[in-house]
Design a protein around this motif. Structure first.
Motif, PDB file in Angstrom:
ATOM      1  N   SER A 135      -3.337   0.739  -9.368  1.00 18.62           N
ATOM      2  CA  SER A 135      -4.468   0.968  -8.471  1.00 18.62           C
ATOM      3  C   SER A 135      -5.506  -0.097  -8.799  1.00 18.62           C
ATOM      4  O   SER A 135      -6.128  -0.049  -9.873  1.00 18.62           O
ATOM      5  CB  SER A 135      -5.068   2.365  -8.662  1.00 18.62           C
ATOM      6  OG  SER A 135      -6.316   2.451  -7.980  1.00 18.62           O
ATOM      7  N   GLU A 161       6.993  12.673   3.283  1.00 15.82           N
ATOM      8  CA  GLU A 161       5.796  13.335   2.772  1.00 15.82           C
ATOM      9  C   GLU A 161       6.083  14.317   1.639  1.00 15.82           C
ATOM     10  O   GLU A 161       5.165  14.827   1.000  1.00 15.82           O
ATOM     11  CB  GLU A 161       5.063  14.068   3.904  1.00 15.82           C
ATOM     12  CG  GLU A 161       5.863  15.151   4.591  1.00 15.82           C
ATOM     13  CD  GLU A 161       6.668  14.639   5.787  1.00 15.82           C
ATOM     14  OE1 GLU A 161       7.063  15.472   6.614  1.00 15.82           O
ATOM     15  OE2 GLU A 161       6.882  13.420   5.886  1.00 15.82           O
ATOM     16  N   TYR A 181      -2.216   8.012  -3.072  1.00 20.71           N
ATOM     17  CA  TYR A 181      -0.921   8.558  -2.632  1.00 20.71           C
ATOM     18  C   TYR A 181      -0.992  10.085  -2.552  1.00 20.71           C
ATOM     19  O   TYR A 181      -1.473  10.745  -3.469  1.00 20.71           O
ATOM     20  CB  TYR A 181       0.197   8.129  -3.597  1.00 20.71           C
ATOM     21  CG  TYR A 181       1.572   8.584  -3.146  1.00 20.71           C
ATOM     22  CD1 TYR A 181       2.257   7.867  -2.178  1.00 20.71           C
ATOM     23  CD2 TYR A 181       2.173   9.728  -3.661  1.00 20.71           C
ATOM     24  CE1 TYR A 181       3.509   8.274  -1.739  1.00 20.71           C
ATOM     25  CE2 TYR A 181       3.416  10.148  -3.229  1.00 20.71           C
ATOM     26  CZ  TYR A 181       4.082   9.410  -2.268  1.00 20.71           C
ATOM     27  OH  TYR A 181       5.317   9.813  -1.828  1.00 20.71           O
ATOM     28  N   ARG A 182      -0.508  10.635  -1.447  1.00 19.11           N
ATOM     29  CA  ARG A 182      -0.506  12.084  -1.241  1.00 19.11           C
ATOM     30  C   ARG A 182       0.893  12.547  -0.859  1.00 19.11           C
ATOM     31  O   ARG A 182       1.599  11.878  -0.113  1.00 19.11           O
ATOM     32  CB  ARG A 182      -1.490  12.473  -0.124  1.00 19.11           C
ATOM     33  CG  ARG A 182      -2.933  12.058  -0.407  1.00 19.11           C
ATOM     34  CD  ARG A 182      -3.563  12.910  -1.507  1.00 19.11           C
ATOM     35  NE  ARG A 182      -4.938  12.516  -1.763  1.00 19.11           N
ATOM     36  CZ  ARG A 182      -5.308  11.623  -2.678  1.00 19.11           C
ATOM     37  NH1 ARG A 182      -4.381  11.037  -3.426  1.00 19.11           N
ATOM     38  NH2 ARG A 182      -6.580  11.312  -2.861  1.00 19.11           N
ATOM     39  N   TRP A 183       1.295  13.731  -1.387  1.00 22.69           N
ATOM     40  CA  TRP A 183       2.591  14.290  -1.011  1.00 22.69           C
ATOM     41  C   TRP A 183       2.493  15.815  -1.003  1.00 22.69           C
ATOM     42  O   TRP A 183       1.595  16.402  -1.596  1.00 22.69           O
ATOM     43  CB  TRP A 183       3.695  13.823  -1.958  1.00 22.69           C
ATOM     44  CG  TRP A 183       3.584  14.358  -3.362  1.00 22.69           C
ATOM     45  CD1 TRP A 183       2.628  14.034  -4.289  1.00 22.69           C
ATOM     46  CD2 TRP A 183       4.448  15.312  -3.983  1.00 22.69           C
ATOM     47  NE1 TRP A 183       2.843  14.731  -5.449  1.00 22.69           N
ATOM     48  CE2 TRP A 183       3.955  15.513  -5.296  1.00 22.69           C
ATOM     49  CE3 TRP A 183       5.578  16.007  -3.573  1.00 22.69           C
ATOM     50  CZ2 TRP A 183       4.565  16.381  -6.197  1.00 22.69           C
ATOM     51  CZ3 TRP A 183       6.194  16.870  -4.458  1.00 22.69           C
ATOM     52  CH2 TRP A 183       5.681  17.045  -5.758  1.00 22.69           C
ATOM     53  N   LEU A 210       5.153  10.780  -6.263  1.00 26.52           N
ATOM     54  CA  LEU A 210       4.956   9.416  -6.764  1.00 26.52           C
ATOM     55  C   LEU A 210       5.923   9.118  -7.904  1.00 26.52           C
ATOM     56  O   LEU A 210       6.475   8.020  -7.989  1.00 26.52           O
ATOM     57  CB  LEU A 210       3.510   9.243  -7.234  1.00 26.52           C
ATOM     58  CG  LEU A 210       3.114   7.857  -7.746  1.00 26.52           C
ATOM     59  CD1 LEU A 210       3.297   6.802  -6.671  1.00 26.52           C
ATOM     60  CD2 LEU A 210       1.672   7.867  -8.237  1.00 26.52           C
ATOM     61  N   ASP A 251       0.863  -1.187   0.000  1.00 26.27           N
ATOM     62  CA  ASP A 251       0.000   0.000   0.000  1.00 26.27           C
ATOM     63  C   ASP A 251       0.895   1.231   0.000  1.00 26.27           C
ATOM     64  O   ASP A 251       1.370   1.668   1.051  1.00 26.27           O
ATOM     65  CB  ASP A 251      -0.908  -0.017   1.239  1.00 26.27           C
ATOM     66  CG  ASP A 251      -1.763   1.251   1.349  1.00 26.27           C
ATOM     67  OD1 ASP A 251      -1.701   2.103   0.441  1.00 26.27           O
ATOM     68  OD2 ASP A 251      -2.479   1.385   2.366  1.00 26.27           O
ATOM     69  N   ILE A 252       1.131   1.802  -1.184  1.00 23.88           N
ATOM     70  CA  ILE A 252       2.065   2.923  -1.282  1.00 23.88           C
ATOM     71  C   ILE A 252       1.497   4.190  -0.654  1.00 23.88           C
ATOM     72  O   ILE A 252       2.241   5.136  -0.357  1.00 23.88           O
ATOM     73  CB  ILE A 252       2.457   3.181  -2.755  1.00 23.88           C
ATOM     74  CG1 ILE A 252       3.729   4.039  -2.816  1.00 23.88           C
ATOM     75  CG2 ILE A 252       1.309   3.813  -3.534  1.00 23.88           C
ATOM     76  CD1 ILE A 252       4.355   4.120  -4.178  1.00 23.88           C
ATOM     77  N   SER A 253       0.195   4.226  -0.403  1.00 30.42           N
ATOM     78  CA  SER A 253      -0.394   5.407   0.222  1.00 30.42           C
ATOM     79  C   SER A 253      -0.192   5.428   1.732  1.00 30.42           C
ATOM     80  O   SER A 253      -0.431   6.445   2.382  1.00 30.42           O
ATOM     81  CB  SER A 253      -1.897   5.474  -0.078  1.00 30.42           C
ATOM     82  OG  SER A 253      -2.594   4.445   0.594  1.00 30.42           O
ATOM     83  N   ILE A 281      -2.083   3.688  -5.817  1.00 29.36           N
ATOM     84  CA  ILE A 281      -1.421   4.922  -6.255  1.00 29.36           C
ATOM     85  C   ILE A 281      -2.428   6.065  -6.341  1.00 29.36           C
ATOM     86  O   ILE A 281      -2.051   7.242  -6.274  1.00 29.36           O
ATOM     87  CB  ILE A 281      -0.689   4.742  -7.607  1.00 29.36           C
ATOM     88  CG1 ILE A 281      -1.669   4.303  -8.709  1.00 29.36           C
ATOM     89  CG2 ILE A 281       0.458   3.761  -7.477  1.00 29.36           C
ATOM     90  CD1 ILE A 281      -1.042   4.293 -10.096  1.00 29.36           C
TER      91      ILE A 281
END
Length: 421
Positions: free
Chosen positions: A378, A355, A339-341, A359, A302-304, A336
Motif C-alpha cells: 500500500s 468478491e 481491498y474488500r471481500w 486478500l 490496483d488490487i482493490s 491492499i
C-alpha cells in the motif's frame, strides 16, 4: 475550421450509452460504464443517466437501435422541460462520422464518444510542449475522417448548366465542400509539422537517455489511476503530481533512486486504459520509448479494483504491442488497504466469485504463479515498502552485473543521495 471541445464548461450534465453484446455481458458493460463515468467526471461533467441496450453489435447507422435513440431523445426533452438540461451524450465506443451525424440529428444534443473524451482529458492534462504536441497530433488524426460531419450545416450549392454536382462537375462545388477541402489541407499540413516536431523531440530524448550513464532503468507501468505517481514519490522522495483522477500523469518523469548505495533510474509513464485509441498510442511513441528501453518493468496493479485482472491483461497486451514482451518485470499489487471481500457462509456450496476471495488467498495464488516477481503493498499506508525496496535492490543489482559486468565497483562509489563520492 470549427472547434469542438468535448467538455465546454464545468458540471455539464451528460448521458452515458453502451451496448450489451455477445462478447460484452451486462456485468462487463456496467464496469465499462463505471469507467466512462469516471472519465466524464475527470473531464468536468456529471452523469445524469445511463442507457444500455442488448444487441448483437452496434448499428452502423445510430450505434443503438431506433427505439433506444427515441428513448434517449425523449429523456433529454423531459429534462429540458424540467429545466435540467442535458449538455451532451457520451457513447462508450468510438463512433464513425456517419453514426455521429445521424445520432446528433436525432437527439439534437452534442454527441461524444469514448475516444474523443479521452483525447479531451489528455488535452487538459498536457503540460509540456512534448505532451501538448502528442495530444494535438492524436486529435487531428481523430478529426480528419470526421470533418464532413462538422460541415453538415453548409449545403452543397450548384448552378448553371450541368449543376447535378456529380463526378466531373468542376467549378460547381459549393461552399461546404470547398471549406471541407480547405480544412483537410490545413489539418494534413499541421499533422506533417507535428510529426516532424515529435521526431525532433524523439532524437533529443534519445540523446538524453544516452547521457544517463551506466545505470539500470526501471519503468513504472500500469493501468491509469493505480498509484504509479504516488509510488514514484515514495521511492524517490520527490513530489510528482498525483491525484485520484484518470491520466494524472502524461509526461514521463525520471528520478534517480538509491537503495543501499545502489543507484538506478525510476521512470513514471502514462497510464493505459481499455479501448485506448490506437492513434493515441502512436502519438505517444516518444513517451512510451521509456518503457521500450527499460531494463525492468514495475507493473503496478490496483488490487482493490473489482476488475483488476482484466486491467492486467490490458496492460500486458499494450506492452506486447510495444515490443516489450519477455522483459524482466515485477507485479506490484498496490492499494491492499482498500481491498474488500465478502466471506461466504460455511454452508454455501456455490462456486466462489471474485468478491468472495480473500486478500490472503490472492497473495498465495499470485506468489505461487510469479514466484519472487510479485509483491503486495500500500503506497498510501507505506505497507511493505521496505520489502519492495529490498526486492528492487536484488533485481537491479542482478541486472547491473549482467549489463555492466566490469562496472560493479560503482556500487561502492555512490552516497545515499546518488552522488559520486
Amino acid at each position: 475550421m470549427e472547434e469542438r471541445n468535448t467538455i465546454r464548461k464545468e458540471n455539464e450534465r451528460a448521458v452515458l450509452v453502451a451496448l450489451i453484446t455477445k462478447t460484452q455481458d451486462e456485468r462487463k458493460t456496467k464496469e465499462y460504464l463505471d469507467e466512462l463515468e469516471f472519465l466524464a467526471e475527470t473531464a468536468g461533467a456529471t452523469t445524469a443517466k445511463r442507457f444500455t441496450q442488448r444487441l448483437d453489435g452496434p448499428s452502423s447507422v445510430t450505434y443503438v437501435g431506433k427505439g433506444k435513440i427515441e428513448e434517449i431523445r425523449d429523456y433529454i426533452i423531459a429534462e429540458e422541460e424540467a429545466e435540467r438540461a442535458i449538455d451532451l451524450v457520451i457513447f462508450d465506443d468510438e463512433l464513425s462520422a456517419k453514426q455521429l451525424r445521424n445520432i446528433e440529428k436525432e437527439i439534437n444534443v452534442r454527441v461524444v464518444d469514448r475516444t474523443n473524451l479521452i483525447l479531451d482529458i489528455f488535452a487538459m492534462r498536457a503540460q509540456t510542449a512534448n505532451a501538448k504536441t502528442q495530444v494535438e497530433l492524436a486529435q487531428y488524426k481523430y478529426m480528419l475522417p470526421r470533418l464532413q460531419r462538422m460541415w453538415t450545416h453548409l449545403e452543397r450549392q450548384g448552378g448553371g448548366s450541368g449543376s447535378g454536382g456529380g463526378k466531373g462537375s468542376v467549378g460547381l462545388r459549393g461552399p461546404g465542400e470547398t471549406q471541407l477541402e480547405m480544412d483537410r489541407r490545413i489539418i494534413l499540413n499541421r499533422m506533417a509539422l507535428l510529426k516532424q516536431r515529435l521526431a525532433d523531440i524523439d532524437r533529443q530524448k534519445k540523446t538524453q537517455r544516452g547521457n544517463r550513464g551506466k545505470m539500470i532503468r526501471v519503468a513504472l507501468v500500469g493501468y491509469t489511476n493505480v498509484g504509479k505517481s504516488t509510488l514514484l514519490n515514495l521511492m524517490s522522495k520527490s513530489e510528482v503530481f498525483a491525484e485520484n483522477k484518470l491520466f494524472a500523469t502524461l509526461d514521463t518523469t525520471v528520478r534517480k533512486v538509491v537503495i543501499d548505495n545502489l543507484p538506478f533510474l525510476l521512470t513514471d509513464t502514462v497510464g493505459f486504459i481499455r479501448k485506448i485509441p490506437t492513434d493515441l498510442v502512436d502519438s505517444f511513441k516518444s513517451t512510451l520509448d521509456e518503457v521500450r528501453e527499460a531494463d525492468l518493468l514495475l507493473h503496478v496493479v490496483d488490487i482493490s479494483h473489482p476488475d483488476f485482472e482484466e486491467q492486467i491483461q490490458v496492460v500486458e497486451k499494450t506492452l506486447a504491442e510495444l515490443g516489450t514482451s519477455g522483459r524482466p518485470s515485477i507485479l506490484v499489487f498496490n492499494k491492499i488497504d482498500a481491498y474488500r471481500w465478502i466471506e461466504k457462509e460455511a454452508d454455501d456450496l456455490t462456486p466462489k466469485q471474485k468478491e468472495n476471495i480473500s486478500l490472503a488467498e490472492l497473495q498465495q495464488t499470485y506468489m505461487a504463479k510469479m514466484q519472487e516477481n510479485c509483491i503486495f503493498i500500500s503506497a498510501r499506508e507505506k505497507t511493505n515498502i521496505e520489502q519492495l525496496r529490498e526486492l528492487l535492490y536484488q533485481k537491479v543489482r542482478e541486472l547491473h552485473v549482467q549489463k555492466y559486468p566490469y562496472n560493479d565497483f560503482l556500487y561502492q562509489h555512490y552516497d545515499q543521495e546518488g552522488q559520486p563520492e
